[in-house]
Design a protein around this motif. Structure first.
Motif, PDB file in Angstrom:
ATOM      1  N   GLY A 115       0.791  -1.224   0.000  1.00 54.07           N
ATOM      2  CA  GLY A 115       0.000   0.000   0.000  1.00 54.07           C
ATOM      3  C   GLY A 115       0.820   1.268   0.000  1.00 54.07           C
ATOM      4  N   LYS A 116       2.097   1.165  -0.338  1.00 55.83           N
ATOM      5  CA  LYS A 116       2.976   2.337  -0.366  1.00 55.83           C
ATOM      6  C   LYS A 116       2.749   3.187  -1.613  1.00 55.83           C
ATOM      7  CE  LYS A 116       5.731   1.356   3.253  1.00 55.83           C
ATOM      8  NZ  LYS A 116       6.003   2.285   4.386  1.00 55.83           N
ATOM      9  N   VAL A 117       2.467   2.534  -2.736  1.00 55.38           N
ATOM     10  CA  VAL A 117       2.283   3.221  -4.015  1.00 55.38           C
ATOM     11  C   VAL A 117       1.212   2.486  -4.807  1.00 55.38           C
ATOM     12  CG1 VAL A 117       4.723   3.941  -4.080  1.00 55.38           C
ATOM     13  CG2 VAL A 117       4.003   1.851  -5.276  1.00 55.38           C
ATOM     14  N   LYS A 118       0.837   3.087  -5.934  1.00 56.70           N
ATOM     15  CA  LYS A 118      -0.019   2.434  -6.922  1.00 56.70           C
ATOM     16  C   LYS A 118       0.708   2.452  -8.260  1.00 56.70           C
ATOM     17  CE  LYS A 118      -4.306   3.908  -4.662  1.00 56.70           C
ATOM     18  NZ  LYS A 118      -5.545   4.733  -4.796  1.00 56.70           N
ATOM     19  N   ASP A 122       1.246   9.049 -10.805  1.00 54.69           N
ATOM     20  CA  ASP A 122       2.072  10.011 -11.528  1.00 54.69           C
ATOM     21  C   ASP A 122       3.447  10.043 -10.848  1.00 54.69           C
ATOM     22  OD1 ASP A 122       3.324  12.370 -12.460  1.00 54.69           O
ATOM     23  OD2 ASP A 122       1.430  13.465 -12.599  1.00 54.69           O
ATOM     24  N   ILE A 123       4.507   9.817 -11.603  1.00 48.53           N
ATOM     25  CA  ILE A 123       5.830   9.738 -10.976  1.00 48.53           C
ATOM     26  C   ILE A 123       6.220  11.042 -10.301  1.00 48.53           C
ATOM     27  CG2 ILE A 123       6.619   7.984 -12.613  1.00 48.53           C
ATOM     28  CD1 ILE A 123       8.331  10.174 -13.944  1.00 48.53           C
ATOM     29  N   LEU A 143       4.206   5.234 -12.659  1.00 49.33           N
ATOM     30  CA  LEU A 143       5.221   4.328 -12.137  1.00 49.33           C
ATOM     31  C   LEU A 143       5.389   3.089 -13.003  1.00 49.33           C
ATOM     32  CD1 LEU A 143       4.660   4.410  -8.256  1.00 49.33           C
ATOM     33  CD2 LEU A 143       6.454   5.545  -9.570  1.00 49.33           C
ATOM     34  N   VAL A 144       4.288   2.512 -13.437  1.00 51.31           N
ATOM     35  CA  VAL A 144       4.372   1.287 -14.229  1.00 51.31           C
ATOM     36  C   VAL A 144       5.128   1.507 -15.530  1.00 51.31           C
ATOM     37  CG1 VAL A 144       2.167   1.632 -15.431  1.00 51.31           C
ATOM     38  CG2 VAL A 144       3.048  -0.695 -15.078  1.00 51.31           C
ATOM     39  N   HIS A 145       5.049   2.717 -16.096  1.00 48.67           N
ATOM     40  CA  HIS A 145       5.739   2.989 -17.356  1.00 48.67           C
ATOM     41  C   HIS A 145       7.255   2.935 -17.205  1.00 48.67           C
ATOM     42  CE1 HIS A 145       1.951   5.537 -18.374  1.00 48.67           C
ATOM     43  NE2 HIS A 145       1.772   4.268 -18.707  1.00 48.67           N
ATOM     44  N   LEU A 214      13.072   4.672 -11.300  1.00 52.79           N
ATOM     45  CA  LEU A 214      12.205   3.921 -10.394  1.00 52.79           C
ATOM     46  C   LEU A 214      12.970   3.503  -9.139  1.00 52.79           C
ATOM     47  CD1 LEU A 214       9.558   2.579  -9.673  1.00 52.79           C
ATOM     48  CD2 LEU A 214      10.226   0.615 -11.081  1.00 52.79           C
ATOM     49  N   GLY A 215      14.227   3.116  -9.307  1.00 50.25           N
ATOM     50  CA  GLY A 215      15.040   2.788  -8.139  1.00 50.25           C
ATOM     51  C   GLY A 215      15.178   3.969  -7.191  1.00 50.25           C
ATOM     52  N   TYR A 216      15.403   5.161  -7.750  1.00 52.75           N
ATOM     53  CA  TYR A 216      15.498   6.368  -6.919  1.00 52.75           C
ATOM     54  C   TYR A 216      14.171   6.648  -6.206  1.00 52.75           C
ATOM     55  CZ  TYR A 216      19.842   7.514  -9.479  1.00 52.75           C
ATOM     56  OH  TYR A 216      21.098   7.516 -10.027  1.00 52.75           O
ATOM     57  N   ILE A 217      13.070   6.464  -6.926  1.00 51.68           N
ATOM     58  CA  ILE A 217      11.753   6.709  -6.323  1.00 51.68           C
ATOM     59  C   ILE A 217      11.489   5.737  -5.174  1.00 51.68           C
ATOM     60  CG2 ILE A 217       9.272   6.490  -6.760  1.00 51.68           C
ATOM     61  CD1 ILE A 217       9.785   7.761  -9.517  1.00 51.68           C
TER      62      ILE A 217
END
Length: 390
Positions: A115-118, A122-123, A143-145, A214-217
């Motif tokens: 439940g941290k993200v979806k 939007d990144i 995020l998925v992109h 994504l790793g940074y996020i």
């Protein structure tokens, strides 16, 4: 870094769990040094394919791990070092290259489960500063992109397409050189300069920058370094103690030397790409990872394998996994290439089967040869296995 290929493949309905027992191969075929005992039918299948692979003059070393019906097999060929004969082992450490992206995808899946993200976030929710450039006609990068190569971000940051016009040099080698002194601050500065040419999610564009971002996020979401997240969420629970980015002095003694097609040793690749290609591992560890993916018992594993774009009855992509589904069977895979190294990880959930191949040689044909080797082994062990495109 191979582009993902859309391919329609035949699925053979008849299963052959193991080939009939074959006699020991003639000595003349056992050209490369190996620890293959040639006692089990799987041993013979691997020997034929691996010796064919090692017959190429540029081949150096090869490690293969196989999961079949709950049983694991490990085989090693060649050497870890051209200057002296030393056979790889199940504990030899190789770079995973782009297979790393599947771990980043699994971390994203775990963040969703917790439940941290979806996946559709939007990144820019997770970026400090103003990034109006990371949307196209009002549609943001999600995020998925970042992990299915639909973000529209360039192949690499720094974005230097002119550096890749020399087709005689592998793109992985060029990328490694561009990243030598490239910091996270440089990355975010260049991210501000990105211009999207299409709606995010609409067009394939292979992007190491997306997986790196994504790793940074994920680091910000969990307030922990990426490598620590990999350890806490994946490798520690899966008993993958040798899967990491940063190698200790002791680890370095088990780390193979990588070579190009001319037998020239390649320098170590920089770790700045982290979530895109920086993880290293062993065949023993990767068999644990294959078992986790094949079993699909964990919510994160199942989510990482769910279709994020593509065709349900053909080629598609999950969270960086490439996938083909035909007649109720699936193959889920990812390959990787860095200067001096090639790798491949393949999962067949419905067949309870998988294979990992790690090599310390890389040229423009190595990925093709590894895919050919894996296809031969998997199809011989079970004719229902879907062949990978190459």
């Amino acid at each position: 870094m191979n582009a993902w290929l859309i391919s329609t493949l035949l699925l053979f309905p008849t299963a052959l769990v193991y080939p009939k027992q074959s006699p020991v191969l003639p000595t003349l075929l056992r050209k490369a040094p190996t620890d293959n005992p040639l006692k089990h039918p799987v041993d013979v299948v691997v020997e034929q394919a691996a010796q064919h692979f090692m017959a190429a003059p540029q081949s150096v070393g090869l490690s293969i791990g196989i999961l079949k019906d709950g049983q694991t097999f490990v085989y090693n060929y060649g050497t870890v070092d051209r200057d002296r004969q030393q056979l790889p082992t199940s504990q030899t450490i190789y770079p995973l290259a782009s297979i790393t992206k599947t771990f980043t995808g699994a971390l994203l899946a775990q963040a969703v489960v917790e439940g941290k993200v979806k996946l559709g976030d939007d990144i820019r929710m997770y970026l400090a500063g103003h990034y109006p450039n990371l949307a196209y006609q009002g549609q943001p990068i999600r995020l998925v992109h970042l992990i299915n190569h639909r973000s529209g971000l360039p192949f690499l940051l720094p974005d230097r397409p002119e550096a890749f016009v020399n087709t005689s040099v592998p793109s992985s080698a060029i990328a490694a050189e561009l990243l030598r002194d490239y910091s996270q601050a440089n990355f975010y500065a260049d991210l501000h300069r990105v211009t999207l040419g299409n709606t995010p999610g609409s067009t394939f564009r292979y992007s190491n920058a997306g997986a790196q971002l994504l790793g940074y996020i994920l680091e910000k979401v969990y307030d922990r370094p990426f490598e620590e997240l990999v350890r806490l969420k994946l490798t520690q629970p899966l008993a993958m103690i040798d899967t990491k980015i940063t190698l200790t002095a002791t680890d370095q003694h088990r780390f193979v030397k990588g070579y190009n097609c001319d037998g020239v040793q390649m320098p170590d690749s920089p770790d700045q790409l982290q979530g895109a290609s920086a993880l290293k591992s062993t065949v023993a560890d990767m068999l644990n990872y294959i078992q986790w993916n094949v079993a699909e018992q964990a919510d994160a594993a199942r989510l990482a394998h769910q279709l994020t774009w593509g065709n349900e009855n053909g080629y598609s992509a999950g969270l960086n996994w490439q996938m083909i589904q035909l007649a109720g069977q699936r193959v889920i895979w990812q390959d990787g290439n860095l200067p001096g190294f090639s790798s491949l990880c393949v999962n067949y959930p419905e067949l309870n089967m998988g294979i990992v191949v790690l090599s310390n040689e890389c040229d423009r044909r190595t990925a093709f040869r590894i895919t050919t080797l894996a296809n031969h082994i998997m199809k011989t062990l079970d004719e229902r296995a879907i062949k990978l495109p190459n």
